[in-house]
Design an enzyme around this catalytic site. Structure first.
Site, PDB file in Angstrom:
ATOM      1  N   TYR A 148     -69.136  20.162  74.055  1.00  0.00           N
ATOM      2  CA  TYR A 148     -68.878  20.743  72.887  1.00  0.00           C
ATOM      3  C   TYR A 148     -68.576  22.178  72.855  1.00  0.00           C
ATOM      4  O   TYR A 148     -69.547  22.867  73.212  1.00  0.00           O
ATOM      5  CB  TYR A 148     -70.133  20.469  72.015  1.00  0.00           C
ATOM      6  CG  TYR A 148     -70.027  20.838  70.333  1.00  0.00           C
ATOM      7  CD1 TYR A 148     -68.800  21.328  69.823  1.00  0.00           C
ATOM      8  CD2 TYR A 148     -71.064  20.704  69.683  1.00  0.00           C
ATOM      9  CE1 TYR A 148     -68.781  21.698  68.584  1.00  0.00           C
ATOM     10  CE2 TYR A 148     -70.916  20.967  68.341  1.00  0.00           C
ATOM     11  CZ  TYR A 148     -69.755  21.368  67.775  1.00  0.00           C
ATOM     12  OH  TYR A 148     -69.685  21.882  66.339  1.00  0.00           O
ATOM     13  N   LYS A 178     -64.820  18.099  72.408  1.00  0.00           N
ATOM     14  CA  LYS A 178     -64.765  18.681  71.159  1.00  0.00           C
ATOM     15  C   LYS A 178     -64.403  20.310  71.212  1.00  0.00           C
ATOM     16  O   LYS A 178     -65.379  20.850  71.667  1.00  0.00           O
ATOM     17  CB  LYS A 178     -65.688  18.399  70.387  1.00  0.00           C
ATOM     18  CG  LYS A 178     -65.198  18.910  68.636  1.00  0.00           C
ATOM     19  CD  LYS A 178     -66.304  18.759  67.717  1.00  0.00           C
ATOM     20  CE  LYS A 178     -66.285  19.421  66.364  1.00  0.00           C
ATOM     21  NZ  LYS A 178     -67.342  19.347  65.524  1.00  0.00           N
TER      22      LYS A 178
END
Length: 320
Positions: A148, A178
């Protein structure tokens, strides 16, 4: 469905549109998995391929360890498929990150989204490599890890060199990323460097969905998907052409509408007004609900984007 630029993205575990799902809360600020599951089911029926639960938009770092487990277990108990969920399990410490990751695997999740250890700033790549090595060794496989990258929030970015090192040391374990940096050049660099080997790059920004799909990315995991997933589904299915272009325009406009006020309370306001369920306005401090004036403004912005009323939320359902 039209092929991705890199055909291997057809095998992406969470390929497509994933909402960064809001966490429903009861009046006493405890999690409300039943209300959250209703919203999650609507998302899966209206354009979402998967669900990013317990992330930034889901206020995961405002929840305790047991509460995070309660949310995931509650969603599964209310019929949300574990395989469709990518829970956030990254914390500022190793043992909780490992415990949450093992818990997600036990529930049947296929992947988890992991923040870097974010309390101590400016760690070296060696330090981050050591941290993720421990996570991977202690969890022992059986669930994919997604990095992330959200440096504006975590203040700890993932470098391309670190990603490359992790992929070489633990092949198949780190499945993707992400990228919520908002820097498309960074997303494109990740695609160019790693997507050829099946590394899944997801945009955290709605405005990049059509572009990232065309260039070999896997899709998006976004906050505004709580309300714009219908149009995201069109972009993912069509990719190009007038219908896809028009849907992408709605995604871009709703992203701008969502960020015109504090993001999380603004999205809660949109869902509360759309469903008639006052509980969606409940939020944990330090976040605060919108003022009436802010609520009216963000509602008007979503209307101007052409996204209201939300598809599938009929007046009868809104009144329910």
């Amino acid at each position: 469905m039209p092929a991705c630029k890199d055909a291997r993205m057809q095998d992406a575990l969470f390929g497509g549109v994933n909402a960064a799902v809001l966490t429903a809360l009861a009046p006493d600020l405890s999690p409300d998995p039943a209300l959250m599951a209703t919203h999650a089911a609507w998302l899966l029926a209206h354009g979402c391929n998967g669900l990013g639960v317990l992330g930034t938009t889901g206020e995961a770092n405002s929840l305790g360890l047991q509460e995070r487990k309660q949310v995931l277990e509650g969603l599964v108990a209310h019929g949300i498929p574990a395989a469709a969920m990518m829970p956030g399990t990254g914390t500022a410490n190793l043992t909780d990150t490992v415990e949450l990751t093992l818990h997600a695997r036990a529930q049947g999740c296929r992947g988890v989204l992991v923040l870097p250890p974010f309390y101590y700033k400016s760690p070296s790549d060696d330090g981050l490599f050591a941290y993720f090595s421990e996570v991977l060794q202690r969890t022992g496989g059986g669930i994919a890890l997604y990095l992330y990258n959200f440096p504006q929030q975590s203040a700890v970015p993932f470098s391309l060199a670190l990603i490359e090192r992790l992929l070489k040391a633990y092949p198949g374990a780190i499945r993707g990323v992400k990228d919520s940096s908002g820097d498309y050049a960074n997303m494109k660099a990740m695609i160019d460097a790693f997507a050829g080997d099946g590394f899944e790059v997801y945009s955290g920004s709605d405005e990049y969905l059509q572009r990232i799909l065309a260039e070999g990315g896997a899709g998006c995991i976004t906050a505004a998907s709580n309300g714009n997933s219908h149009w995201g589904g069109i972009v993912y299915a069509k990719r190009t052409g007038p219908e896809a272009d028009a849907a992408q325009a709605v995604l871009t406009a709703t992203r701008r509408a969502a960020t015109s006020v504090p993001l999380i309370p603004g999205l809660r306001e949109i869902i509360a007004r759309s469903t008639g369920q006052e509980g969606w306005r409940t939020i944990r401090p330090p976040h605060l609900p919108l003022t009436r004036e802010q609520g009216d403004a963000v509602w008007a912005a979503w209307q101007a984007a052409g996204a209201l009323p939300l598809p599938g939320l009929t007046p009868a359902r809104r009144a329910a």
